[in-house]
Design an enzyme around this catalytic site. Sequence first.
Site: not given
Lengths: 512, 512
Positions: B272, B274, B297, B387, B391
């Site tokens: 992810g 971050g 992603e 946020n 995904g």
Amino acid sequence: MSPHAADPHAVGERIRCPRLRDRVVSAEEAAGHITDGMMVGMSGFTRAGEAKAVPVALAARARHAPFSITLVTGASLGNDLDKQLAEAHVLARRMPFQADPTLRRAINAGEVMFIDQHLSETVEHLRTDQLGPLDVAVVEAVGITADGGIIPTTSVGNSASFAILAKKVIVEINLSQPMALEGLHDIYIPTRRPFREPIPVVSAQSRVGLPFIPVPPEKIAAIVITEKRDSASTVLPPDAETAAIAGHLMGFLEREVSKGRLTTSLQPLQAGIGTIANAVMTGFIDSPFHDLTMYSEVLQDSTFDLFDAGKLTFASGSSITLSETRGEQVMEAIARYKPHLILRPQEISNHPEVIRRLGIIAINTALEFDLYGNVNSTHVGGTHMMNGIGGSGDFARNAYLSVFVTKSVARNGTLSCVVPMVSHVDHTEHDVDVVVTENGLADLRELAPRERARAILDACVHPLYRDALQDYYDRALSRQGHTPHLIEEALSWHSRVRETGSMLAPTQAAAQ
Amino acid sequence: MSPHAADPHAVGERIRCPRLRDRVVSAEEAAGHITDGMMVGMSGFTRAGEAKAVPVALAARARHAPFSITLVTGASLGNDLDKQLAEAHVLARRMPFQADPTLRRAINAGEVMFIDQHLSETVEHLRTDQLGPLDVAVVEAVGITADGGIIPTTSVGNSASFAILAKKVIVEINLSQPMALEGLHDIYIPTRRPFREPIPVVSAQSRVGLPFIPVPPEKIAAIVITEKRDSASTVLPPDAETAAIAGHLMGFLEREVSKGRLTTSLQPLQAGIGTIANAVMTGFIDSPFHDLTMYSEVLQDSTFDLFDAGKLTFASGSSITLSETRGEQVMEAIARYKPHLILRPQEISNHPEVIRRLGIIAINTALEFDLYGNVNSTHVGGTHMMNGIGGSGDFARNAYLSVFVTKSVARNGTLSCVVPMVSHVDHTEHDVDVVVTENGLADLRELAPRERARAILDACVHPLYRDALQDYYDRALSRQGHTPHLIEEALSWHSRVRETGSMLAPTQAAAQ
């Protein structure tokens, strides 16, 4: 030779691989392959096609010589087998689904460790050694082919991968299951990673595998002959409320057709097990829709009602679970239905890849849903397991349209099935498109949480609870937030049930 | 001709379709195609490749002539565009993801209706007319091919389907994005139902589509020339805690290899966006793993660190989002990285079909998780959007292994990220395999809820909160249930934050 194999002619017809005929033994002897601490995979999905003799023998043995196992099945078992096994304390661990009151009590008491799992995932975990190793598979069959292939009965469930992955296989040949079931099954096993290929199912009708489970005959350690029938479905007939739910959904689908989003043949339908989903499917009989198909898990009475009404052209599932009357009719006429039916491994009937590809319309039952469309389908009061998530998550997440249905109240109105916040989440707001009660339908697609709340308040909640829910929402709004809640009060309706037995406010309850 | 198109040579190189060259206009003129009430799709995914000029022109216009639109993007935008649009009140509705503080405030105040959606689903809904119609698409490109094909920049996101499905397309050609990006993209659009075919992606490396977005040139209504760069990533460098999280995960994966469940090349990795997920990926540099691949992603700094360390052989994503220094290095050397990279539509990078087929190891960030492994990744205090789910659900549900990472406490220890019950559920217990904090890792696979609770109490919770969580669990156990809870107290830690600003008990907070 066991007394069960008394009719050598019948057995000879059913076991076409001659060298396997001497493996026929009693259930007790077969059960001897299963010992303390083993992991055992058994056939059976929604009370259909479960191994019927070996579990009884296991329970009988455990009553005088205690032992326990991890039992993995397709889904729920019939013939009170989970009850007998739980009462005899055979079950240390159980997965991925169950629907038995005695076992449920043992699970909620912490006596049986229950792993509540998406039905598409269990054999994926077995195949990759995340679960297992599987010591023994016990699989009901109508017969065994000349090459040793196992022909399942009224369900496929996880039987194929259990038989392929287990060290030993016990086959229960059930003479009460008609030989005409042969040819109904389509056994496809995904290829191994890293070279896994696309699953070639491109429609409900796609036949992509074998009509039997391919197993090396030498792995078949024992064969047991049985004659016990599948248990009848416990589904209740439609009532005024389930008919109203069906009516709301039919109206919604008609509007989707008029908007050009769907044709009058819709897209392949899935319906969860149970009274409400079955009643909703029955609603298609008097609808304007035609040439329907199903790509589902369990095929219930409504599937055959729809065939008989000329509404349904094809149904793919993982099991057939029928009421007593319907069961007899269908099994007598199975040759007529067979060209329109396929039973697949539950991994394929519930596979995310196929569900997304086909664009399934998924209809599943909620225990409760909340203001924002989160759904609880497993836990009573947030703590006590009912049955399990089953395939609802496999379908809801990947469907074209994910519908959840429930009556708006339960237990004589003392429980609202529409609550401020669900006490357990099985399907998140992200995966729920439409919710329906007998009061109405809320289309939540492309709505923000505040808009979903208004739609649900307007359409779904029972009049007994509407003011209270509106009041909660109004006060929650004053705190702002994307998803307004009074966090200290969000589960207060469930707390009140614990304290008073009802979600109704004390004044309301007194007035009832 | 617009002053932006001052260098006709550069523009000529970028617009290879001669008849499109006279469509070059100013951003203001292009923005004129967008009017009140429209639904607009814009490129942009994790601050990469967003249309940069038209949104600014829209915000400027709205300041003196108010109007509002529904804005759909790939994911978050850079260059403060969501901030400018929110401040100018251009956004009536926004989907499917955002990460901007100003927009977040407007969402939480109920001023902008935000639809928080799985990133794989948005264009599926557009294509089936469940969402839409899409009036205008605004897509950033490095150039336009001789046939009118649009070549994206640093993200694909939803741009391809936006351009294909919109009535009109505005292309922003960004001269600051190197032409060498051409060939990086793989544009594949699933075929229409009911004849949808399997998506032929069988590995991270599979190239199955076109290197540009095929659009009839007559649909391109305007072209704007820009030079503004992507915003740099806001990811922070690894610290002691994120390094500890990475260490726990590396140790776990090594044990999986030693058990024969994985090879030392693992399976395709997803991480992810971050700081924590990026730090975890950095942890692979000093690991024994090699010949790794990513099917993710967003490709962050860590992806290129792993390439440079010789650990990674291929990375498939939907965007490239880098820090300022890394961004310059990578763009200068893009020709060298390109043979090892693919950018896909987010529908394909996040597609359930492909994720399940490839057997992804998914690593995503939790805001909080609970005793039973339910994960909240979106809502602060159960109400306020951070946020969005992005995904994470696409991957967690369908992955081979679904890992969630978080530090065990936040805000100087006043928030525990391990709580009795999460205040919002984005990922249910059914979809969470492993949870990791700096304190340790809990492997929840094939565990019943009571076993999960013990694993999480033992491994994950911060010492400040361990006694309180153990006490909650012990008291909950006395009530029994598959998932023991004190329903009236389950969210009390979150209520306490509202009242006191801290989850710590008042005595503990005073002692801090």
